[in-house]
Design an enzyme around this catalytic site. Structure first.
Site, PDB file in Angstrom:
ATOM      1  N   HIS A 157       0.853  -1.192   0.000  1.00  0.00           N
ATOM      2  CA  HIS A 157       0.000   0.000   0.000  1.00  0.00           C
ATOM      3  C   HIS A 157       0.891   1.245   0.000  1.00  0.00           C
ATOM      4  CE1 HIS A 157      -3.058  -2.826   1.549  1.00  0.00           C
ATOM      5  NE2 HIS A 157      -3.979  -1.937   1.205  1.00  0.00           N
ATOM      6  N   LYS A 161       0.026   4.458   4.721  1.00  0.00           N
ATOM      7  CA  LYS A 161      -0.859   3.506   5.431  1.00  0.00           C
ATOM      8  C   LYS A 161      -0.146   2.992   6.678  1.00  0.00           C
ATOM      9  CE  LYS A 161      -3.695  -0.660   4.931  1.00  0.00           C
ATOM     10  NZ  LYS A 161      -4.878  -0.117   5.620  1.00  0.00           N
TER      11      LYS A 161
HETATM   12  N1  LIG Z   1     -12.835  -0.217   3.679  1.00  0.00           N
HETATM   13  C1  LIG Z   1     -12.170   0.078   2.545  1.00  0.00           C
HETATM   14  O1  LIG Z   1     -12.537  -0.364   1.446  1.00  0.00           O
HETATM   15  C2  LIG Z   1     -10.990   0.963   2.608  1.00  0.00           C
HETATM   16  C3  LIG Z   1     -10.510   1.353   3.824  1.00  0.00           C
HETATM   17  N2  LIG Z   1      -9.474   2.234   3.895  1.00  0.00           N
HETATM   18  C4  LIG Z   1      -9.114   2.654   5.239  1.00  0.00           C
HETATM   19  O2  LIG Z   1      -9.539   4.011   5.424  1.00  0.00           O
HETATM   20  C5  LIG Z   1      -8.717   4.624   6.406  1.00  0.00           C
HETATM   21  C6  LIG Z   1      -8.246   5.984   5.897  1.00  0.00           C
HETATM   22  O3  LIG Z   1      -7.361   5.824   4.813  1.00  0.00           O
HETATM   23  P1  LIG Z   1      -6.804   7.099   4.033  1.00  0.00           P
HETATM   24  O4  LIG Z   1      -7.919   7.970   3.603  1.00  0.00           O
HETATM   25  O5  LIG Z   1      -5.870   6.575   3.013  1.00  0.00           O
HETATM   26  O6  LIG Z   1      -5.986   7.839   5.203  1.00  0.00           O
HETATM   27  P2  LIG Z   1      -5.555   9.365   5.294  1.00  0.00           P
HETATM   28  O7  LIG Z   1      -4.374   9.394   6.193  1.00  0.00           O
HETATM   29  O8  LIG Z   1      -5.427   9.960   3.933  1.00  0.00           O
HETATM   30  O9  LIG Z   1      -6.793  10.084   5.987  1.00  0.00           O
HETATM   31  C7  LIG Z   1      -7.148   9.901   7.298  1.00  0.00           C
HETATM   32  C8  LIG Z   1      -7.915  11.127   7.748  1.00  0.00           C
HETATM   33  O10 LIG Z   1      -8.497  10.897   9.010  1.00  0.00           O
HETATM   34  C9  LIG Z   1      -8.515  12.122   9.710  1.00  0.00           C
HETATM   35  N3  LIG Z   1      -8.669  11.871  11.137  1.00  0.00           N
HETATM   36  C10 LIG Z   1      -7.764  11.433  12.032  1.00  0.00           C
HETATM   37  N4  LIG Z   1      -8.304  11.316  13.237  1.00  0.00           N
HETATM   38  C11 LIG Z   1      -9.592  11.689  13.108  1.00  0.00           C
HETATM   39  C12 LIG Z   1     -10.692  11.777  14.018  1.00  0.00           C
HETATM   40  N5  LIG Z   1     -10.561  11.469  15.290  1.00  0.00           N
HETATM   41  N6  LIG Z   1     -11.892  12.192  13.541  1.00  0.00           N
HETATM   42  C13 LIG Z   1     -12.046  12.511  12.254  1.00  0.00           C
HETATM   43  N7  LIG Z   1     -11.034  12.462  11.361  1.00  0.00           N
HETATM   44  C14 LIG Z   1      -9.833  12.040  11.786  1.00  0.00           C
HETATM   45  C15 LIG Z   1      -7.190  12.741   9.349  1.00  0.00           C
HETATM   46  O11 LIG Z   1      -7.274  14.117   9.574  1.00  0.00           O
HETATM   47  P3  LIG Z   1      -6.132  14.884  10.396  1.00  0.00           P
HETATM   48  O12 LIG Z   1      -4.989  14.989   9.454  1.00  0.00           O
HETATM   49  O13 LIG Z   1      -6.798  16.131  10.707  1.00  0.00           O
HETATM   50  O14 LIG Z   1      -5.795  14.071  11.620  1.00  0.00           O
HETATM   51  C16 LIG Z   1      -7.070  12.382   7.872  1.00  0.00           C
HETATM   52  O15 LIG Z   1      -7.612  13.386   7.059  1.00  0.00           O
HETATM   53  C17 LIG Z   1      -7.609   3.607   6.711  1.00  0.00           C
HETATM   54  O16 LIG Z   1      -7.945   2.877   7.862  1.00  0.00           O
HETATM   55  C18 LIG Z   1      -7.642   2.682   5.500  1.00  0.00           C
HETATM   56  O17 LIG Z   1      -7.148   1.390   5.759  1.00  0.00           O
HETATM   57  C19 LIG Z   1      -8.867   2.721   2.785  1.00  0.00           C
HETATM   58  C20 LIG Z   1      -9.279   2.328   1.550  1.00  0.00           C
HETATM   59  C21 LIG Z   1     -10.371   1.414   1.353  1.00  0.00           C
HETATM   60  O1  LIG Z   2      -5.490   1.879   3.255  1.00  0.00           O
HETATM   61  C1  LIG Z   2      -5.827   1.504   2.101  1.00  0.00           C
HETATM   62  O2  LIG Z   2      -5.485   2.087   1.066  1.00  0.00           O
HETATM   63  C2  LIG Z   2      -6.665   0.309   2.014  1.00  0.00           C
HETATM   64  N1  LIG Z   2      -7.134  -0.206   3.112  1.00  0.00           N
HETATM   65  C3  LIG Z   2      -8.016  -1.310   3.213  1.00  0.00           C
HETATM   66  C4  LIG Z   2      -7.376  -2.430   3.973  1.00  0.00           C
HETATM   67  O3  LIG Z   2      -6.596  -2.184   4.913  1.00  0.00           O
HETATM   68  O4  LIG Z   2      -7.689  -3.600   3.690  1.00  0.00           O
HETATM   69  C5  LIG Z   2      -8.564  -1.737   1.876  1.00  0.00           C
HETATM   70  C6  LIG Z   2      -7.588  -1.621   0.757  1.00  0.00           C
HETATM   71  O5  LIG Z   2      -6.557  -2.556   0.959  1.00  0.00           O
HETATM   72  C7  LIG Z   2      -7.032  -0.211   0.676  1.00  0.00           C
END
Ligand SMILES: NC(=O)C1=CN([C@@H]2O[C@H](COP(=O)(O)OP(=O)(O)OC[C@H]3O[C@@H](n4cnc5c(N)ncnc54)[C@H](OP(=O)(O)O)[C@@H]3O)[C@@H](O)[C@H]2O)C=CC1
Ligand SMILES: O=C(O)C1=N[C@H](C(=O)O)C[C@H](O)C1
Length: 273
Positions: A157, A161
């Site tokens: 990833h 991540k």
């Molecule tokens: N289920 C799925 O299909 C997928 C899941 N994911 C998951 O999504 C999550 C986010 O990934 P990604 O977008 O790449 O990460 P990023 O690091 O780009 O974004 C995370 C965001 O969360 C914010 N944040 C942190 N703490 C809080 C809080 N307490 N309340 C609200 N916002 C908060 C951060 O803001 P700040 O900078 O202000 O702290 C930041 O903008 C991960 O766990 C990832 O594994 C990702 C892709 C697909």
């Molecule tokens: O953080 C990501 O990007 C992703 N997170 C999810 C995971 O932890 O399985 C889904 C996908 O792999 C992308």
């Protein structure tokens, strides 16, 4: 409502919500980034007001009154997942939790105890969910079929991540039922660009990709299976999340007891476009 629109997945999902023509709540809870000081972030040209953690309780009261039928989508961080889920549940707001990591057992326990419906899944991409479900079906139908085999799991990833792939953890659970003892600590996590390029990750997607390989090898090495799902970008998850939100809204509107769903439930009901 999408938390947090400042993050990569949150932003992509908010754009998908707008693209789908759904009513989009122009507020987003965020963490502690400087973005809050800026005040808002643009999503498809819509200014979205950022709500700092200290303000979220009062904002929630206003938002519930202003947007009846509110559904929250959470893509934040593993360090925030449990607290956020408790907060949504205590506020009585159904939610889609796409964020991975944290204490998953506590997550389910807390939401069940609060009696709020939610969709919770580490993987929202329709075809990957179908693969996940297929592995679960194989495990259910042929438990122990791969006993004695060795399993190698590699996930790659973007460097930002912080946790091990939640999807890989879920799929590994099926391989355990298929007879291979395997601990999450055995998952090889790749985060460096050089290795990623050598694995075939396009340069343009180093900042947003999810490559997974599960390799099973027989004891005498004469038989090998390899399953791969390689995703570039985030659209597949953002679109699946919109499906999850629509599914959840429909379930809530139907009434009935609160329930926690996963994405296999959403897929099974034909609710993924
Ligand atoms: N289920 C799925 O299909 C997928 C899941 N994911 C998951 O999504 C999550 C986010 O990934 P990604 O977008 O790449 O990460 P990023 O690091 O780009 O974004 C995370 C965001 O969360 C914010 N944040 C942190 N703490 C809080 C809080 N307490 N309340 C609200 N916002 C908060 C951060 O803001 P700040 O900078 O202000 O702290 C930041 O903008 C991960 O766990 C990832 O594994 C990702 C892709 C697909
Ligand atoms: O953080 C990501 O990007 C992703 N997170 C999810 C995971 O932890 O399985 C889904 C996908 O792999 C992308």
């Amino acid at each position: 409502m999408v938390n947090s629109c400042t993050g990569k997945m949150g932003h992509a999902t908010a754009e998908a919500v707008v693209r789908a023509g759904l009513p989009f709540v122009p507020y987003s809870f965020t963490g502690s980034s400087e973005a809050v000081a800026v005040g808002n972030v643009g999503v498809s040209g819509i200014p979205v007001e950022l709500v700092a953690p200290a303000e979220r309780q009062s904002a929630m009261e206003r938002l519930k009154a202003q947007f009846p039928g509110l559904i929250i989508i959470d893509f934040t961080l593993p360090s925030a997942v449990n607290d956020n889920a408790r907060f949504y549940a205590a506020s009585g707001v159904p939610f889609v939790m796409g964020t991975t990591g944290g204490d998953r057992e506590a997550l389910i326990r807390d939401v069940e105890a609060a009696g709020v419906s939610a969709v919770i899944a580490p993987q929202m991409g329709k075809q990957v969910v179908a693969f996940q479900a297929t592995m679960a079906l194989m495990a259910e139908n042929f438990p122990g079929a791969f006993a004695g085999y060795r399993l190698e799991v590699t996930e790659s990833h973007q460097r930002s991540k912080v946790d091990i792939s939640g999807t890989a953890k879920a799929v590994v659970e099926s391989f355990r039922q298929l007879g291979i003892p395997f601990s999450e600590a055995g998952i090889r996590r790749v985060r460096d660009a050089r290795t990623q390029v050598s694995m075939g990750v396009p340069q343009a997607h180093l900042g947003g990709h999810a490559f997974h390989t599960y390799r099973l090898v027989s004891p005498d090495e004469s038989v090998a299976f390899e399953f791969k799902h390689n995703v570039c970008g985030r659209e597949i998850y953002a679109e699946g999340t919109v499906d999850a939100a629509l599914f959840l809204a429909a379930k809530v509107a139907q009434g009935g007891p609160p329930r926690i769903y996963n994405m296999v439930d959403v897929l099974r009901e034909g609710a993924m476009r």
